[in-house]
Write an enzyme that holds these catalytic residues in place. Sequence first.
Site, PDB file in Angstrom:
ATOM      1  N   THR A 211      24.777  35.019  46.345  1.00 56.24           N
ATOM      2  CA  THR A 211      24.699  34.418  47.547  1.00 56.24           C
ATOM      3  C   THR A 211      22.988  33.842  48.066  1.00 56.24           C
ATOM      4  O   THR A 211      22.863  35.168  47.546  1.00 56.24           O
ATOM      5  CB  THR A 211      24.932  34.355  48.704  1.00 56.24           C
ATOM      6  OG1 THR A 211      26.672  34.963  48.425  1.00 56.24           O
ATOM      7  CG2 THR A 211      25.363  34.074  49.977  1.00 56.24           C
ATOM      8  N   THR A 262      24.850  38.217  53.596  1.00 56.41           N
ATOM      9  CA  THR A 262      25.150  38.473  52.458  1.00 56.41           C
ATOM     10  C   THR A 262      25.550  39.812  52.362  1.00 56.41           C
ATOM     11  O   THR A 262      25.350  40.991  52.302  1.00 56.41           O
ATOM     12  CB  THR A 262      23.900  37.954  51.211  1.00 56.41           C
ATOM     13  OG1 THR A 262      25.112  38.283  50.142  1.00 56.41           O
ATOM     14  CG2 THR A 262      22.713  39.299  50.938  1.00 56.41           C
ATOM     15  N   GLY A 263      27.092  39.732  51.341  1.00 58.89           N
ATOM     16  CA  GLY A 263      27.928  40.739  52.092  1.00 58.89           C
ATOM     17  C   GLY A 263      29.186  39.965  51.694  1.00 58.89           C
ATOM     18  O   GLY A 263      29.902  38.542  51.565  1.00 58.89           O
ATOM     19  N   THR A 264      30.897  41.143  51.917  1.00 58.92           N
ATOM     20  CA  THR A 264      31.734  40.436  51.355  1.00 58.92           C
ATOM     21  C   THR A 264      32.247  40.250  53.360  1.00 58.92           C
ATOM     22  O   THR A 264      32.125  40.515  54.188  1.00 58.92           O
ATOM     23  CB  THR A 264      32.439  42.357  52.191  1.00 58.92           C
ATOM     24  OG1 THR A 264      31.820  43.420  52.955  1.00 58.92           O
ATOM     25  CG2 THR A 264      33.355  42.369  50.773  1.00 58.92           C
TER      26      THR A 264
HETATM   27  N1  ASP Z   1      29.601  36.513  52.010  1.00 58.15           N
HETATM   28  C1  ASP Z   1      29.280  35.606  50.616  1.00 58.15           C
HETATM   29  C2  ASP Z   1      31.319  35.471  51.006  1.00 58.15           C
HETATM   30  O1  ASP Z   1      32.105  36.595  51.542  1.00 58.15           O
HETATM   31  C3  ASP Z   1      29.476  36.566  49.102  1.00 58.15           C
HETATM   32  C4  ASP Z   1      28.055  37.261  48.974  1.00 58.15           C
HETATM   33  O2  ASP Z   1      27.390  37.113  50.343  1.00 58.15           O
HETATM   34  O3  ASP Z   1      28.087  37.565  48.131  1.00 58.15           O
HETATM   35  O4  ASP Z   1      31.318  34.452  50.959  1.00 58.15           O
END
Ligand code: ASP
Length: 347
Positions: A211, A262-264
């Site tokens: 992301t 960014t993340g889950t």
């Molecule tokens: N935060 C993003 C999502 O859950 C994924 C990511 O940051 O890679 O859509």
Amino acid sequence: MRLSILLFVFSITFFSCDSPKKKEKVREPNSFAIVIHGGAGGGIKRDNISEERQEIYKQKLEEAINAGYAILEKGGNSQDAIQAAITVMEDSPLFNAGKGSVYNSEGNQEMDAAIMNGKTLNSGAIAGVNHIKNPILAARIVMDSSKHVMLSGKGAVILAEKYGIELVDSTYFYDERRINQLKRIQGKEKTQLDHTAYNPEFDLQDHKYGTVGAVATDKDGNITAGTSTGGMTNKKYGRIGDVPVIGAGTYANNATCGISATGTGEYFIRTVASHEVSSLIQYKNQTPKEALHHVLFNQIEPLGGEGGMILIDKYGDVYWDFNSSGMFRAYKKSNGDAKTEMFEITE
Ligand code: ASP
């Protein structure tokens, strides 16, 4: 004897006087800065990414940061700056945004993006879209040219088209390596962060991260934050992540800071992560460093979430933190400070 009387008088005077007021931190006049990320995750480790590949990421991150910085340097605003930086990363298949976005469980790409103006608190977001070449540009249109904050699917595409945003056939976003990522977990009841921890089944040379997001502050002290993503591999059709949810993955407020996460995503939504950081700064007097650490390690991590955040505060200072092993990131400030990093935090 005389000396001890003198010392006594001195210490009484020194300690009984009101101590001089702590100097209020001030922002350097006309200063500006930009910080970007290209995703965080457990897979971002020295052993997992060849030096050659590290160099490729570094160059793209620097191209993105320089595109945004050039706008700020000419006196441009922070909205244009983050937009310029993010479009460079959306156009690169290295990242999980725009071209090269990950696939959902149906084998389609659905993108989310958001932008927020810290001066007005005006915001724009799009969710679950395809066909828009640069989702961040469509989010900007929602912010500037509609009364709404978030548009999803076809409605977002129609608005983007009306304002002359470039539309493309869905094949534009196609990426074979992303398809392979999906095939590895399709059918299993799990999603995967684009930059998840190393799994030996994965071809690491092909395993891409990210992301993308950017935060900038311009010469007028206005902060803008923006984020763009394809979401998570094997996400359910229609799943919307934290990125377009204002206060979760994206937030800006001139009174405190601008943040892109960014993340889950689910965990960033449940903790309203970006707004939480801003509130800890505003109401609990925490430093940005403390607030970021608190939200990532005391709120997101115990729930099982992983990721990182970038931040610029009202003084124009840049911060970042993550609870995964790495995060692609870079910053550049008008005082000459600049850094591009992927692995552990060095400062
Ligand atoms: N935060 C993003 C999502 O859950 C994924 C990511 O940051 O890679 O859509």
